[in-house]
Write a protein that holds these residues in place. Structure first.
Motif, PDB file in Angstrom:
ATOM      1  N   ARG A 106      30.174  54.527  51.377  1.00  0.00           N
ATOM      2  CA  ARG A 106      30.974  54.329  50.167  1.00  0.00           C
ATOM      3  C   ARG A 106      31.227  52.837  50.010  1.00  0.00           C
ATOM      4  NH1 ARG A 106      36.458  53.528  51.392  1.00  0.00           N
ATOM      5  NH2 ARG A 106      36.949  53.809  53.616  1.00  0.00           N
ATOM      6  N   TRP A 107      31.744  52.462  48.836  1.00  0.00           N
ATOM      7  CA  TRP A 107      32.047  51.049  48.554  1.00  0.00           C
ATOM      8  C   TRP A 107      33.561  50.858  48.574  1.00  0.00           C
ATOM      9  CZ3 TRP A 107      29.191  46.709  48.202  1.00  0.00           C
ATOM     10  CH2 TRP A 107      29.800  45.569  47.658  1.00  0.00           C
ATOM     11  N   PRO A 108      34.112  50.248  49.636  1.00  0.00           N
ATOM     12  CA  PRO A 108      35.570  50.153  49.757  1.00  0.00           C
ATOM     13  C   PRO A 108      36.156  48.834  49.256  1.00  0.00           C
ATOM     14  CG  PRO A 108      34.571  49.584  51.843  1.00  0.00           C
ATOM     15  CD  PRO A 108      33.427  49.824  50.875  1.00  0.00           C
ATOM     16  N   PHE A 109      35.366  47.987  48.614  1.00  0.00           N
ATOM     17  CA  PHE A 109      35.814  46.626  48.310  1.00  0.00           C
ATOM     18  C   PHE A 109      36.269  46.416  46.873  1.00  0.00           C
ATOM     19  CE2 PHE A 109      32.425  46.423  51.555  1.00  0.00           C
ATOM     20  CZ  PHE A 109      33.173  45.998  52.628  1.00  0.00           C
ATOM     21  N   GLY A 110      36.180  47.436  46.028  1.00  0.00           N
ATOM     22  CA  GLY A 110      36.677  47.307  44.677  1.00  0.00           C
ATOM     23  C   GLY A 110      35.639  46.787  43.690  1.00  0.00           C
ATOM     24  N   ASP A 111      36.023  46.802  42.413  1.00  0.00           N
ATOM     25  CA  ASP A 111      35.104  46.419  41.348  1.00  0.00           C
ATOM     26  C   ASP A 111      34.765  44.934  41.374  1.00  0.00           C
ATOM     27  OD1 ASP A 111      35.150  49.021  40.528  1.00  0.00           O
ATOM     28  OD2 ASP A 111      36.508  48.700  38.828  1.00  0.00           O
ATOM     29  N   ALA A 112      35.744  44.079  41.701  1.00  0.00           N
ATOM     30  CA  ALA A 112      35.504  42.630  41.680  1.00  0.00           C
ATOM     31  C   ALA A 112      34.416  42.240  42.674  1.00  0.00           C
ATOM     32  CB  ALA A 112      36.800  41.877  41.982  1.00  0.00           C
ATOM     33  N   ALA A 113      34.507  42.776  43.891  1.00  0.00           N
ATOM     34  CA  ALA A 113      33.485  42.472  44.899  1.00  0.00           C
ATOM     35  C   ALA A 113      32.133  43.052  44.501  1.00  0.00           C
ATOM     36  CB  ALA A 113      33.920  43.011  46.263  1.00  0.00           C
ATOM     37  N   CYS A 114      32.141  44.219  43.872  1.00  0.00           N
ATOM     38  CA  CYS A 114      30.889  44.830  43.417  1.00  0.00           C
ATOM     39  C   CYS A 114      30.193  43.924  42.412  1.00  0.00           C
ATOM     40  CB  CYS A 114      31.179  46.196  42.810  1.00  0.00           C
ATOM     41  SG  CYS A 114      29.767  46.995  42.022  1.00  0.00           S
ATOM     42  N   ARG A 115      30.941  43.431  41.447  1.00  0.00           N
ATOM     43  CA  ARG A 115      30.344  42.560  40.431  1.00  0.00           C
ATOM     44  C   ARG A 115      29.938  41.215  41.015  1.00  0.00           C
ATOM     45  NH1 ARG A 115      35.089  44.531  36.384  1.00  0.00           N
ATOM     46  NH2 ARG A 115      34.093  46.503  35.763  1.00  0.00           N
ATOM     47  N   LEU A 116      30.678  40.738  42.008  1.00  0.00           N
ATOM     48  CA  LEU A 116      30.310  39.481  42.649  1.00  0.00           C
ATOM     49  C   LEU A 116      28.964  39.600  43.363  1.00  0.00           C
ATOM     50  CD1 LEU A 116      30.963  36.584  43.496  1.00  0.00           C
ATOM     51  CD2 LEU A 116      32.210  37.521  45.473  1.00  0.00           C
ATOM     52  N   PRO A 172      21.521  36.035  31.817  1.00  0.00           N
ATOM     53  CA  PRO A 172      21.234  37.476  31.838  1.00  0.00           C
ATOM     54  C   PRO A 172      22.018  38.229  32.912  1.00  0.00           C
ATOM     55  CG  PRO A 172      19.473  36.307  32.933  1.00  0.00           C
ATOM     56  CD  PRO A 172      20.409  35.252  32.423  1.00  0.00           C
ATOM     57  N   VAL A 173      22.628  37.514  33.848  1.00  0.00           N
ATOM     58  CA  VAL A 173      23.272  38.185  34.976  1.00  0.00           C
ATOM     59  C   VAL A 173      24.682  38.654  34.622  1.00  0.00           C
ATOM     60  CG1 VAL A 173      24.117  37.882  37.328  1.00  0.00           C
ATOM     61  CG2 VAL A 173      21.895  36.953  36.669  1.00  0.00           C
ATOM     62  N   LEU A 174      25.481  37.790  34.010  1.00  0.00           N
ATOM     63  CA  LEU A 174      26.885  38.117  33.760  1.00  0.00           C
ATOM     64  C   LEU A 174      27.068  39.343  32.868  1.00  0.00           C
ATOM     65  CD1 LEU A 174      28.461  34.554  33.376  1.00  0.00           C
ATOM     66  CD2 LEU A 174      28.584  36.111  35.333  1.00  0.00           C
ATOM     67  N   PRO A 175      26.328  39.487  31.756  1.00  0.00           N
ATOM     68  CA  PRO A 175      26.512  40.708  30.955  1.00  0.00           C
ATOM     69  C   PRO A 175      26.171  41.984  31.711  1.00  0.00           C
ATOM     70  CG  PRO A 175      25.358  39.027  29.688  1.00  0.00           C
ATOM     71  CD  PRO A 175      25.389  38.553  31.107  1.00  0.00           C
ATOM     72  N   VAL A 176      25.154  41.924  32.562  1.00  0.00           N
ATOM     73  CA  VAL A 176      24.784  43.103  33.338  1.00  0.00           C
ATOM     74  C   VAL A 176      25.842  43.406  34.390  1.00  0.00           C
ATOM     75  CG1 VAL A 176      23.085  44.061  34.931  1.00  0.00           C
ATOM     76  CG2 VAL A 176      22.327  42.789  32.919  1.00  0.00           C
ATOM     77  N   ALA A 177      26.345  42.359  35.054  1.00  0.00           N
ATOM     78  CA  ALA A 177      27.352  42.563  36.099  1.00  0.00           C
ATOM     79  C   ALA A 177      28.617  43.197  35.546  1.00  0.00           C
ATOM     80  CB  ALA A 177      27.675  41.229  36.767  1.00  0.00           C
ATOM     81  N   ALA A 178      28.929  42.949  34.284  1.00  0.00           N
ATOM     82  CA  ALA A 178      30.130  43.521  33.691  1.00  0.00           C
ATOM     83  C   ALA A 178      30.065  45.035  33.598  1.00  0.00           C
ATOM     84  CB  ALA A 178      30.358  42.920  32.303  1.00  0.00           C
ATOM     85  N   HIS A 179      28.854  45.613  33.641  1.00  0.00           N
ATOM     86  CA  HIS A 179      28.690  47.063  33.543  1.00  0.00           C
ATOM     87  C   HIS A 179      28.702  47.741  34.911  1.00  0.00           C
ATOM     88  CE1 HIS A 179      27.801  47.185  29.216  1.00  0.00           C
ATOM     89  NE2 HIS A 179      27.114  46.064  29.405  1.00  0.00           N
ATOM     90  N   PHE A 180      28.844  46.974  35.983  1.00  0.00           N
ATOM     91  CA  PHE A 180      28.883  47.563  37.323  1.00  0.00           C
ATOM     92  C   PHE A 180      30.329  47.840  37.728  1.00  0.00           C
ATOM     93  CE2 PHE A 180      24.556  46.387  37.500  1.00  0.00           C
ATOM     94  CZ  PHE A 180      23.983  47.010  38.593  1.00  0.00           C
ATOM     95  N   SER A 181      30.515  48.895  38.483  1.00  0.00           N
ATOM     96  CA  SER A 181      31.842  49.243  38.987  1.00  0.00           C
ATOM     97  C   SER A 181      31.687  50.139  40.211  1.00  0.00           C
ATOM     98  CB  SER A 181      32.681  49.945  37.910  1.00  0.00           C
ATOM     99  OG  SER A 181      32.136  51.224  37.622  1.00  0.00           O
ATOM    100  N   SER A 182      32.804  50.418  40.851  1.00  0.00           N
ATOM    101  CA  SER A 182      32.807  51.301  42.025  1.00  0.00           C
ATOM    102  C   SER A 182      33.576  52.583  41.746  1.00  0.00           C
ATOM    103  CB  SER A 182      33.415  50.571  43.236  1.00  0.00           C
ATOM    104  OG  SER A 182      34.743  50.133  42.930  1.00  0.00           O
ATOM    105  N   GLN A 183      33.685  52.958  40.493  1.00  0.00           N
ATOM    106  CA  GLN A 183      34.449  54.153  40.139  1.00  0.00           C
ATOM    107  C   GLN A 183      33.841  55.426  40.716  1.00  0.00           C
ATOM    108  OE1 GLN A 183      34.809  54.185  35.878  1.00  0.00           O
ATOM    109  NE2 GLN A 183      36.093  52.347  35.803  1.00  0.00           N
ATOM    110  N   SER A 184      32.529  55.435  40.894  1.00  0.00           N
ATOM    111  CA  SER A 184      31.874  56.631  41.435  1.00  0.00           C
ATOM    112  C   SER A 184      31.913  56.673  42.959  1.00  0.00           C
ATOM    113  CB  SER A 184      30.418  56.686  40.965  1.00  0.00           C
ATOM    114  OG  SER A 184      29.710  55.548  41.419  1.00  0.00           O
ATOM    115  N   GLY A 185      32.553  55.681  43.569  1.00  0.00           N
ATOM    116  CA  GLY A 185      32.609  55.621  45.023  1.00  0.00           C
ATOM    117  C   GLY A 185      31.616  54.648  45.615  1.00  0.00           C
ATOM    118  N   VAL A 186      30.657  54.202  44.821  1.00  0.00           N
ATOM    119  CA  VAL A 186      29.672  53.226  45.256  1.00  0.00           C
ATOM    120  C   VAL A 186      29.538  52.165  44.172  1.00  0.00           C
ATOM    121  CG1 VAL A 186      28.351  54.801  46.719  1.00  0.00           C
ATOM    122  CG2 VAL A 186      27.805  54.593  44.289  1.00  0.00           C
TER     123      VAL A 186
END
Length: 373
Positions: A106-116, A172-186
């Motif tokens: 699972r992804w335990p670091f939150g949305d900010a770390a995921c987008r980073l 091209p990276v920042l707009p794509v990163a904005a659509h990533f999240s860890s809401q599904s657990g990953v």
């Protein structure tokens, strides 16, 4: 940015894209990919990521220190080499988070770390491709360009170009990163990014900008250089530097071509229906992902393999005492300067040597001039 956050095998009911591993294939309960026997072992993937991370950080940091401390960034080639190493080293810092996801499932670091992680991944891919393209064109100018083109190849202009390329790679990276999240657990992209034709458009754009276009420029540049070399129009130093940079371009193709190939197959839902075939496809996918990660740590190995100058630098940094005892000062001015400017082209060496010898000549004859009364 199409790297490890790219397209993963889609299930029959919904898409299940992942940032790095099969651990996110449990986002849909009906996916046939989430059977335990079909998953690549998380411990095996974590060990591979740890090895790549350690080798990548150590090797690329060693290259950066060598370029700053020993080469002193005195040529455009050294600036591009350091920029490539810096991009790879920064990306390697995100691998521990991916290792934790593999082990914890699972992804335990939150949305900010995921987008980073997505931003670092995308910047690494696009900046690396841009630096390799710039290096191939720089080599072409160094060996085949007109004399006036040599003034464009200053370290300062190379540094400015590198900063510009790194900034543009964020577009091209920042707009794509904005659509990533860890809401599904990953750490995974949202449905709006992968539904319909979005997945193919996303992957196709990254393929063109981060792989196909840079590779085409590199092939044309090094093809022209090979033609020049076949006519014996290149010096020894130029051949060594060109061979070193060409080997890095070949490694770029070897590491990324399988990844894009299997991603396009995944997006087009070209997947086997039998359980054993599904497991084989997943294993191949994981191998391609690991191969794309290994790109970030293979450049230092190629530098050491193809460049005597880099081997000398690495030996100096890793074994300073032994190098100090075995190295003897030399009074051969020509050999010394040729060794120092090993990463430069012949035009730079001739100009700087001429200036150095002229300065030395003036210094020696000045005291001998008669004093005017």
């Amino acid at each position: 940015m199409s790297s490890k956050e790219g397209a993963w095998p889609e299930s029959t009911s919904s898409s299940s894209w992942d940032t790095t591993s099969s651990s996110s294939w449990d986002t849909t309960s009906s996916s046939p990919w989430e059977e335990p026997e079909l998953r690549a072992p998380a411990a095996w993937l974590a060990c591979v990521y740890v090895c790549v991370c350690v080798c990548g950080v150590f090797g690329n940091c060693l290259v950066c220190v060598a370029m700053v401390r020993l080469e002193r960034l005195r040529s455009s080639t050294s600036v591009y080499v350091m920029s490539l190493a810096l991009a790879d080293a920064l990306f390697m810092l995100s691998l521990p988070l991916l290792v934790a996801q593999e082990l914890l499932q699972r992804w335990p670091f939150g949305d900010a770390a995921c987008r980073l992680v997505v931003v670092l991944d995308g910047m690494n891919q696009f900046t690396s491709a841009a630096c390799l393209t710039a290096m191939s064109l720089d080599r072409l100018l160094a060996t085949c360009g007109p004399p006036v083109a040599q003034t464009w190849r200053s370290p300062r202009r190379a540094a400015m170009l590198t900063v510009l390329l790194a900034t543009v790679s964020m577009t091209p990276v920042l707009p794509v990163a904005a659509h990533f999240s860890s809401q599904s657990g990953v750490c995974a992209p949202g449905e709006e990014l992968v539904e319909g034709s979005g997945g193919l458009a996303f992957l196709g754009g990254a393929f063109c900008l981060g792989f196909a276009l840079p590779l085409a420029v590199m092939l044309l540049s090094y093809g022209a250089l090979c033609f020049r070399r076949s006519r014996d129009m290149m010096g020894t130093n130029e051949r060594q530097v060109t061979a070193m940079l060409a080997s890095v371009a070949v490694a770029f193709f070897v590491c990324w071509a399988p990844f894009y190939t299997i991603n396009f197959l995944s997006v087009q839902e070209v997947m086997p229906s039998e359980p054993w075939g599904a497991g084989l496809f997943i294993t191949a996918f994981q191998v391609c992902v690991c191969l794309s990660y290994s790109w970030s740590c293979c450049a230092p190995l190629l530098y050491a393999a193809f460049s005597p100058r880099f081997r000398s630098h690495f030996k100096t940094l890793l074994c300073p005492r032994k190098t100090a005892h075995t190295t003897r000062p030399t009074h051969d001015t020509h050999d010394t300067h040729t060794h120092v400017y090993d990463l430069s082209d012949s035009h730079t060496q001739v100009n700087e040597l001429s200036h150095t010898h002229s300065h030395m000549y003036d210094t020696h004859i000045t005291p001998q001039q008669p004093t005017q009364v």
